[in-house]
Motif scaffolding. Sequence first.
Motif, PDB file in Angstrom:
ATOM      1  N   HIS A 196       6.585   9.331 -11.632  1.00  0.00           N
ATOM      2  CA  HIS A 196       5.977   8.045 -11.388  1.00  0.00           C
ATOM      3  C   HIS A 196       6.858   6.938 -11.948  1.00  0.00           C
ATOM      4  CE1 HIS A 196       2.700  10.227  -9.914  1.00  0.00           C
ATOM      5  NE2 HIS A 196       2.095  10.509 -11.051  1.00  0.00           N
ATOM      6  N   VAL A 197       6.614   5.747 -11.463  1.00  0.00           N
ATOM      7  CA  VAL A 197       7.369   4.582 -11.894  1.00  0.00           C
ATOM      8  C   VAL A 197       6.472   3.728 -12.776  1.00  0.00           C
ATOM      9  CG1 VAL A 197       8.676   2.590 -11.122  1.00  0.00           C
ATOM     10  CG2 VAL A 197       8.701   4.677  -9.778  1.00  0.00           C
ATOM     11  N   ASP A 198       7.039   3.168 -13.833  1.00  0.00           N
ATOM     12  CA  ASP A 198       6.275   2.400 -14.807  1.00  0.00           C
ATOM     13  C   ASP A 198       6.177   0.956 -14.327  1.00  0.00           C
ATOM     14  OD1 ASP A 198       4.938   1.558 -16.991  1.00  0.00           O
ATOM     15  OD2 ASP A 198       6.658   1.589 -18.345  1.00  0.00           O
ATOM     16  N   HIS A 199       4.987   0.552 -13.888  1.00  0.00           N
ATOM     17  CA  HIS A 199       4.729  -0.817 -13.461  1.00  0.00           C
ATOM     18  C   HIS A 199       3.754  -1.443 -14.450  1.00  0.00           C
ATOM     19  CE1 HIS A 199       6.610  -0.485  -9.431  1.00  0.00           C
ATOM     20  NE2 HIS A 199       6.199   0.754  -9.504  1.00  0.00           N
ATOM     21  N   ARG A 200       4.114  -2.577 -14.989  1.00  0.00           N
ATOM     22  CA  ARG A 200       3.230  -3.289 -15.896  1.00  0.00           C
ATOM     23  C   ARG A 200       2.940  -4.668 -15.344  1.00  0.00           C
ATOM     24  NH1 ARG A 200       5.368  -1.614 -21.968  1.00  0.00           N
ATOM     25  NH2 ARG A 200       5.479   0.628 -21.565  1.00  0.00           N
ATOM     26  N   VAL A 201       1.697  -5.087 -15.503  1.00  0.00           N
ATOM     27  CA  VAL A 201       1.240  -6.344 -14.919  1.00  0.00           C
ATOM     28  C   VAL A 201       0.527  -7.142 -15.996  1.00  0.00           C
ATOM     29  CG1 VAL A 201      -0.306  -7.383 -13.211  1.00  0.00           C
ATOM     30  CG2 VAL A 201       1.046  -5.395 -12.601  1.00  0.00           C
ATOM     31  N   ASP A 202       0.847  -8.423 -16.082  1.00  0.00           N
ATOM     32  CA  ASP A 202       0.155  -9.351 -16.977  1.00  0.00           C
ATOM     33  C   ASP A 202      -1.005  -9.985 -16.215  1.00  0.00           C
ATOM     34  OD1 ASP A 202       2.007  -8.881 -19.009  1.00  0.00           O
ATOM     35  OD2 ASP A 202       3.375 -10.381 -18.177  1.00  0.00           O
TER      36      ASP A 202
ATOM     37  N   LEU B  85      -1.160   2.451 -12.248  1.00  0.00           N
ATOM     38  CA  LEU B  85      -0.957   3.863 -11.964  1.00  0.00           C
ATOM     39  C   LEU B  85       0.362   4.046 -11.235  1.00  0.00           C
ATOM     40  CD1 LEU B  85      -4.555   4.768 -10.775  1.00  0.00           C
ATOM     41  CD2 LEU B  85      -3.582   5.034 -13.048  1.00  0.00           C
ATOM     42  N   GLY B  86       0.963   5.209 -11.393  1.00  0.00           N
ATOM     43  CA  GLY B  86       2.285   5.444 -10.831  1.00  0.00           C
ATOM     44  C   GLY B  86       2.281   5.808  -9.374  1.00  0.00           C
ATOM     45  N   VAL B  87       1.280   5.387  -8.619  1.00  0.00           N
ATOM     46  CA  VAL B  87       1.228   5.668  -7.189  1.00  0.00           C
ATOM     47  C   VAL B  87       1.262   4.353  -6.436  1.00  0.00           C
ATOM     48  CG1 VAL B  87       0.020   7.850  -7.440  1.00  0.00           C
ATOM     49  CG2 VAL B  87      -1.302   5.752  -7.263  1.00  0.00           C
ATOM     50  N   SER B  88       1.569   4.440  -5.164  1.00  0.00           N
ATOM     51  CA  SER B  88       1.705   3.239  -4.349  1.00  0.00           C
ATOM     52  C   SER B  88       0.347   2.803  -3.816  1.00  0.00           C
ATOM     53  CB  SER B  88       2.657   3.522  -3.189  1.00  0.00           C
ATOM     54  OG  SER B  88       2.137   4.573  -2.379  1.00  0.00           O
ATOM     55  N   GLY B  89       0.368   1.655  -3.124  1.00  0.00           N
ATOM     56  CA  GLY B  89      -0.828   1.156  -2.478  1.00  0.00           C
ATOM     57  C   GLY B  89      -1.512   0.055  -3.257  1.00  0.00           C
ATOM     58  N   PRO B  90      -2.625  -0.457  -2.717  1.00  0.00           N
ATOM     59  CA  PRO B  90      -3.374  -1.510  -3.414  1.00  0.00           C
ATOM     60  C   PRO B  90      -4.046  -0.955  -4.667  1.00  0.00           C
ATOM     61  CG  PRO B  90      -3.964  -1.394  -1.070  1.00  0.00           C
ATOM     62  CD  PRO B  90      -3.193  -0.155  -1.389  1.00  0.00           C
ATOM     63  N   GLN B  91      -3.926  -1.684  -5.760  1.00  0.00           N
ATOM     64  CA  GLN B  91      -4.570  -1.315  -7.012  1.00  0.00           C
ATOM     65  C   GLN B  91      -5.211  -2.554  -7.625  1.00  0.00           C
ATOM     66  OE1 GLN B  91      -2.429   1.071  -9.854  1.00  0.00           O
ATOM     67  NE2 GLN B  91      -1.122   1.973  -8.285  1.00  0.00           N
TER      68      GLN B  91
ATOM     69  N   GLU C 296      -5.718  -8.074  -7.542  1.00  0.00           N
ATOM     70  CA  GLU C 296      -5.172  -6.842  -6.996  1.00  0.00           C
ATOM     71  C   GLU C 296      -3.671  -6.979  -6.804  1.00  0.00           C
ATOM     72  OE1 GLU C 296      -7.282  -4.182  -3.788  1.00  0.00           O
ATOM     73  OE2 GLU C 296      -5.876  -5.501  -2.746  1.00  0.00           O
ATOM     74  N   ARG C 297      -2.980  -5.897  -7.029  1.00  0.00           N
ATOM     75  CA  ARG C 297      -1.550  -5.833  -6.754  1.00  0.00           C
ATOM     76  C   ARG C 297      -1.278  -4.679  -5.824  1.00  0.00           C
ATOM     77  NH1 ARG C 297       1.572  -9.979  -7.772  1.00  0.00           N
ATOM     78  NH2 ARG C 297       3.328  -8.577  -8.036  1.00  0.00           N
ATOM     79  N   VAL C 298      -0.269  -4.825  -4.978  1.00  0.00           N
ATOM     80  CA  VAL C 298       0.112  -3.790  -4.025  1.00  0.00           C
ATOM     81  C   VAL C 298       1.485  -3.266  -4.417  1.00  0.00           C
ATOM     82  CG1 VAL C 298       0.592  -3.258  -1.611  1.00  0.00           C
ATOM     83  CG2 VAL C 298      -1.241  -4.844  -2.183  1.00  0.00           C
ATOM     84  N   LEU C 299       1.557  -1.968  -4.640  1.00  0.00           N
ATOM     85  CA  LEU C 299       2.822  -1.331  -4.985  1.00  0.00           C
ATOM     86  C   LEU C 299       3.386  -0.629  -3.758  1.00  0.00           C
ATOM     87  CD1 LEU C 299       2.132   0.273  -8.485  1.00  0.00           C
ATOM     88  CD2 LEU C 299       3.135  -1.943  -7.950  1.00  0.00           C
ATOM     89  N   ALA C 300       4.605  -0.965  -3.418  1.00  0.00           N
ATOM     90  CA  ALA C 300       5.270  -0.302  -2.303  1.00  0.00           C
ATOM     91  C   ALA C 300       5.815   1.044  -2.763  1.00  0.00           C
ATOM     92  CB  ALA C 300       6.400  -1.166  -1.756  1.00  0.00           C
TER      93      ALA C 300
ATOM     94  N   ALA D 263       5.306  -3.547   4.811  1.00  0.00           N
ATOM     95  CA  ALA D 263       4.190  -4.266   4.183  1.00  0.00           C
ATOM     96  C   ALA D 263       2.849  -3.715   4.653  1.00  0.00           C
ATOM     97  CB  ALA D 263       4.290  -5.761   4.490  1.00  0.00           C
ATOM     98  N   ALA D 264       2.750  -3.395   5.951  1.00  0.00           N
ATOM     99  CA  ALA D 264       1.503  -2.815   6.453  1.00  0.00           C
ATOM    100  C   ALA D 264       1.268  -1.424   5.883  1.00  0.00           C
ATOM    101  CB  ALA D 264       1.540  -2.763   7.982  1.00  0.00           C
TER     102      ALA D 264
END
Length: 447
Positions: free
Chosen positions: A84-90, A134-140, A167-171, A327-328
């Motif tokens: 998984h990839v580490d994505h952090r959001v403020d 989470l380390g998966v793609s899609g809307p979170q 919400e954030r979307v991870l590609a 994007a879709a």
Amino acid sequence: MTHQPRWRWTASPAVAVGLGVVLAAAGLLLGRPDVALLGAPLLVAAALGWQRLPAGEAGAAVDAAPGTTATTTAGEAAVPDGHHVDHRVDYRVTLQAPPGVEASLVHLTVVGGRSRLLAVSPSTRELRGRVRLLGVSGPQEVVRASLALVAPDGAAVAGPLGPAGAERVLAPAFAPAADLPLPPGLRGLSGVHDSSRPGQGGDFRDIGPFTPGDRLRRIDWRATARRSRTAGEITDLYVRRSLATSDAVAVVVVDSRDDVGEVVAQWGANRADRRGVSSLHLARQAASAIAAGTVRRGDRVAFCDLLAAGRSTAVGSGDRHLRRVLAAVATTRATGVLAGVRRLPPVPPSALVYVLSTFLDDVAGGAAARTWRSRGHRVVAVDVLPAPRLGGSTSAQRLAHQVVAMEREDRLEDLRAVGVEVVAWAGAGGASGRRAQLRALSRRRPR
């Protein structure tokens, strides 16, 4: 978004009034003025609480911005399976409360379902924090907040107001697929593949007489001299004729009916933070890789969400169209629709159709694949069910998984029987195994 709060009385005013009346009555009966006076403050406080309810609008607003992210740009490098990839959001929660409120209660739910109830002072106007996606793609959903208000002395409460969410979307991280198969028929007047009709741009076809419209540089003087040797003079010119080039059309279809994780024990609860790699994550990864590989090869591609027609793109090519497709794909989410597909999306003639599904049932993906195959399309069923992890499963869950797996294998065999080609995206061998399967399909002559 702000709202006018609707206040509800708590038990505090009723208790204060009741206790004040009891003390006043006791003082009168006992002839004790001091006891009667003890109830007066309680009655005065209840009366003041009735008159001074806070007036004004209240609410909570949430926004999120990318924080420090340790990742690579989607499409530039592939992330190994199971990593998984580490994505952090403020995130920031902006609070608005009317004047006179004694306290505010904020209910925060961050990604993964973790909840907190915070009591903040009326002067607090903003809450900040950082979460790890989470380390998966899609809307979170990064954070969801709702606001409740407490009047002075706890006489009344309002809310909860909201909730408001961000919400954030991870590609998905992917590498463009190579060695993709071709459809049975090619279309267009230009492209990178040799068609069956004569034209220009392709491989050598044959040598034929010069006709109006042929270019002079295509005259084969050796063939002309050889064929006119018997006559002693050049009577006809001969040219080298080639095949015309055309492009292929691929349609990537995602079955978004459900989103199943690799942890079998979580198939019932399906908690996003405990299920591991999910089927829709693999579907987004596969759809992105196939679309990027198709466009990179010079062909055209379309994307379709089988159960959500709004997340679809028309047939196109080029980098700009690829960005729209990606994007879709990234915004695809599970619909939870139990019914089948009422109307299949239109597919251009002679198109290659990729159907990405778990094939756990025959309601959506399997039925669509058979229908398109019966209409003459070359159909590739991409199995995106993650490799199962049975750790922590009960004996009943293991038995149920075994039954479901056998039914699913029978369903895939039925698809193979009608000419649908099957590729396991999460099969043994990882990325190299997928490339080998696609390479085998590209060498197979479509029927």
